[in-house]
Motif scaffolding. Structure first.
Motif, mmCIF file in Angstrom:
data_model
loop_
_atom_site.group_PDB
_atom_site.id
_atom_site.type_symbol
_atom_site.label_atom_id
_atom_site.label_comp_id
_atom_site.label_asym_id
_atom_site.label_seq_id
_atom_site.Cartn_x
_atom_site.Cartn_y
_atom_site.Cartn_z
ATOM 1 N N SER A 19 0.833 -1.200 0.000
ATOM 2 C CA SER A 19 0.000 0.000 0.000
ATOM 3 C C SER A 19 0.868 1.251 0.000
ATOM 4 C CB SER A 19 -0.902 0.008 1.231
ATOM 5 O OG SER A 19 -1.591 1.241 1.312
ATOM 6 N N PRO A 20 0.557 2.187 -0.868
ATOM 7 C CA PRO A 20 1.336 3.419 -0.931
ATOM 8 C C PRO A 20 0.901 4.437 0.122
ATOM 9 C CG PRO A 20 -0.332 3.450 -2.621
ATOM 10 C CD PRO A 20 -0.431 2.112 -1.951
ATOM 11 N N ASN A 21 -0.175 4.150 0.836
ATOM 12 C CA ASN A 21 -0.718 5.107 1.800
ATOM 13 C C ASN A 21 0.337 5.533 2.814
ATOM 14 O OD1 ASN A 21 -3.191 4.956 0.531
ATOM 15 N ND2 ASN A 21 -3.939 3.333 1.879
ATOM 16 N N GLY A 22 0.584 6.843 2.868
ATOM 17 C CA GLY A 22 1.545 7.407 3.810
ATOM 18 C C GLY A 22 2.998 7.254 3.412
ATOM 19 N N ARG A 23 3.278 6.639 2.296
ATOM 20 C CA ARG A 23 4.659 6.389 1.867
ATOM 21 C C ARG A 23 5.163 7.412 0.846
ATOM 22 N NH1 ARG A 23 6.385 0.721 2.535
ATOM 23 N NH2 ARG A 23 4.718 -0.360 3.601
ATOM 24 N N PHE A 24 4.252 8.088 0.162
ATOM 25 C CA PHE A 24 4.619 8.986 -0.921
ATOM 26 C C PHE A 24 3.936 10.330 -0.737
ATOM 27 C CE2 PHE A 24 4.800 4.639 -2.503
ATOM 28 C CZ PHE A 24 6.063 4.588 -3.065
ATOM 29 N N HIS A 25 4.405 11.314 -1.460
ATOM 30 C CA HIS A 25 3.783 12.635 -1.409
ATOM 31 C C HIS A 25 2.328 12.516 -1.844
ATOM 32 C CE1 HIS A 25 2.926 16.837 -2.383
ATOM 33 N NE2 HIS A 25 3.849 17.102 -1.462
ATOM 34 N N GLU A 26 1.475 13.277 -1.200
ATOM 35 C CA GLU A 26 0.034 13.195 -1.469
ATOM 36 C C GLU A 26 -0.359 13.602 -2.886
ATOM 37 O OE1 GLU A 26 -1.182 17.392 0.629
ATOM 38 O OE2 GLU A 26 -0.751 15.650 1.875
ATOM 39 N N SER A 27 0.527 14.278 -3.602
ATOM 40 C CA SER A 27 0.203 14.671 -4.973
ATOM 41 C C SER A 27 0.333 13.510 -5.958
ATOM 42 C CB SER A 27 1.116 15.819 -5.423
ATOM 43 O OG SER A 27 2.460 15.375 -5.510
ATOM 44 N N ILE A 28 0.983 12.426 -5.538
ATOM 45 C CA ILE A 28 1.145 11.257 -6.412
ATOM 46 C C ILE A 28 -0.136 10.435 -6.373
ATOM 47 C CG2 ILE A 28 2.455 9.141 -6.827
ATOM 48 C CD1 ILE A 28 4.871 10.564 -5.573
ATOM 49 N N VAL A 29 -0.648 10.099 -7.550
ATOM 50 C CA VAL A 29 -1.915 9.373 -7.661
ATOM 51 C C VAL A 29 -1.647 7.871 -7.739
ATOM 52 C CG1 VAL A 29 -4.000 9.051 -9.042
ATOM 53 C CG2 VAL A 29 -2.976 11.331 -8.832
ATOM 54 N N TRP A 30 -2.209 7.134 -6.776
ATOM 55 C CA TRP A 30 -2.130 5.674 -6.746
ATOM 56 C C TRP A 30 -3.544 5.107 -6.811
ATOM 57 C CZ3 TRP A 30 2.385 3.043 -6.938
ATOM 58 C CH2 TRP A 30 3.554 3.742 -6.634
ATOM 59 N N VAL A 31 -3.710 4.019 -7.545
ATOM 60 C CA VAL A 31 -5.007 3.365 -7.691
ATOM 61 C C VAL A 31 -4.801 1.869 -7.485
ATOM 62 C CG1 VAL A 31 -6.906 2.913 -9.290
ATOM 63 C CG2 VAL A 31 -5.750 5.109 -9.347
ATOM 64 N N GLU A 32 -5.740 1.237 -6.772
ATOM 65 C CA GLU A 32 -5.676 -0.219 -6.626
ATOM 66 C C GLU A 32 -5.780 -0.859 -8.006
ATOM 67 O OE1 GLU A 32 -7.890 -2.364 -3.639
ATOM 68 O OE2 GLU A 32 -8.173 -0.478 -2.547
ATOM 69 N N ALA A 33 -4.990 -1.919 -8.209
ATOM 70 C CA ALA A 33 -4.954 -2.566 -9.524
ATOM 71 C C ALA A 33 -4.831 -4.075 -9.358
ATOM 72 C CB ALA A 33 -3.774 -2.031 -10.328
ATOM 73 N N SER A 34 -5.324 -4.796 -10.329
ATOM 74 C CA SER A 34 -5.163 -6.256 -10.332
ATOM 75 C C SER A 34 -3.781 -6.600 -10.872
ATOM 76 C CB SER A 34 -6.238 -6.910 -11.197
ATOM 77 O OG SER A 34 -5.998 -6.633 -12.560
ATOM 78 N N LYS A 35 -3.404 -7.856 -10.734
ATOM 79 C CA LYS A 35 -2.085 -8.290 -11.216
ATOM 80 C C LYS A 35 -1.995 -8.292 -12.738
ATOM 81 C CE LYS A 35 -0.778 -10.826 -7.160
ATOM 82 N NZ LYS A 35 0.566 -10.792 -6.720
ATOM 83 N N SER A 36 -3.120 -8.146 -13.432
ATOM 84 C CA SER A 36 -3.089 -8.132 -14.900
ATOM 85 C C SER A 36 -2.746 -6.752 -15.460
ATOM 86 C CB SER A 36 -4.429 -8.598 -15.463
ATOM 87 O OG SER A 36 -5.450 -7.676 -15.120
ATOM 88 N N VAL A 37 -2.763 -5.726 -14.611
ATOM 89 C CA VAL A 37 -2.445 -4.370 -15.062
ATOM 90 C C VAL A 37 -0.953 -4.277 -15.353
ATOM 91 C CG1 VAL A 37 -2.374 -1.936 -14.374
ATOM 92 C CG2 VAL A 37 -4.385 -3.323 -13.851
ATOM 93 N N LEU A 38 -0.607 -3.581 -16.440
ATOM 94 C CA LEU A 38 0.784 -3.443 -16.863
ATOM 95 C C LEU A 38 1.167 -1.976 -16.972
ATOM 96 C CD1 LEU A 38 0.733 -6.050 -19.768
ATOM 97 C CD2 LEU A 38 1.627 -6.391 -17.464
ATOM 98 N N ILE A 39 2.461 -1.705 -16.866
ATOM 99 C CA ILE A 39 2.962 -0.355 -17.101
ATOM 100 C C ILE A 39 2.577 0.025 -18.531
ATOM 101 C CG2 ILE A 39 5.066 1.013 -17.393
ATOM 102 C CD1 ILE A 39 6.250 -0.619 -15.059
ATOM 103 N N GLY A 40 2.045 1.222 -18.694
ATOM 104 C CA GLY A 40 1.592 1.676 -20.001
ATOM 105 C C GLY A 40 0.083 1.612 -20.176
#
Length: 119
Positions: A19-40
């Motif tokens: 989980s990225p919660n609390g680990r990165f600057h709040e301006s960075i957008v993180w979304v839950e994703a399945s293992k089938s999601v790829l970069i791009g």
């Protein structure tokens, strides 16, 4: 569960499995994703959409084409100089066929049906 970091256009630029919660600057957008999601992939209206080809597929393709071309060059030299054995002549044809099969791949497909490498 995976997490995808999106750029300002909604394109996945990074995937992590914590989980990225609390680990990165709040301006960075993180979304839950399945293992089938790829970069791009693109995140649009709550869904991930595959556009273009996977970065890893492009890298693998480049490595395989380079390897095939190197083998073909060396075997071609042996043939051109009249030094090739019967096995080398057969390998030359097999590597050329393999390289053509690679160039015909659709890197946007999932999964990619990679051709078998000659021995």
């Amino acid at each position: 569960m995976m997490w995808a970091r999106l750029n300002d256009k909604g394109v996945v630029e990074e995937l992590i499995d914590v989980s990225p919660n609390g680990r990165f600057h709040e301006s960075i957008v993180w979304v839950e994703a399945s293992k089938s999601v790829l970069i791009g992939d693109v995140y649009e209206n709550g869904k991930f959409i595959r556009v273009g080809c996977d970065v890893r597929a492009k890298e693998k393709y480049g490595i395989l084409i380079a390897e095939a071309s190197q083998k073909i060059d060396v075997l071609g030299d042996a043939i051109e100089l009249g030094m090739a054995t019967d096995d080398e002549q057969a390998a030359y044809t097999a590597w050329r066929r393999y390289r053509v099969e690679l160039t015909r791949l659709d890197l946007t497909e999932t999964p990619i049906a990679w051709p078998e490498k000659p021995h």
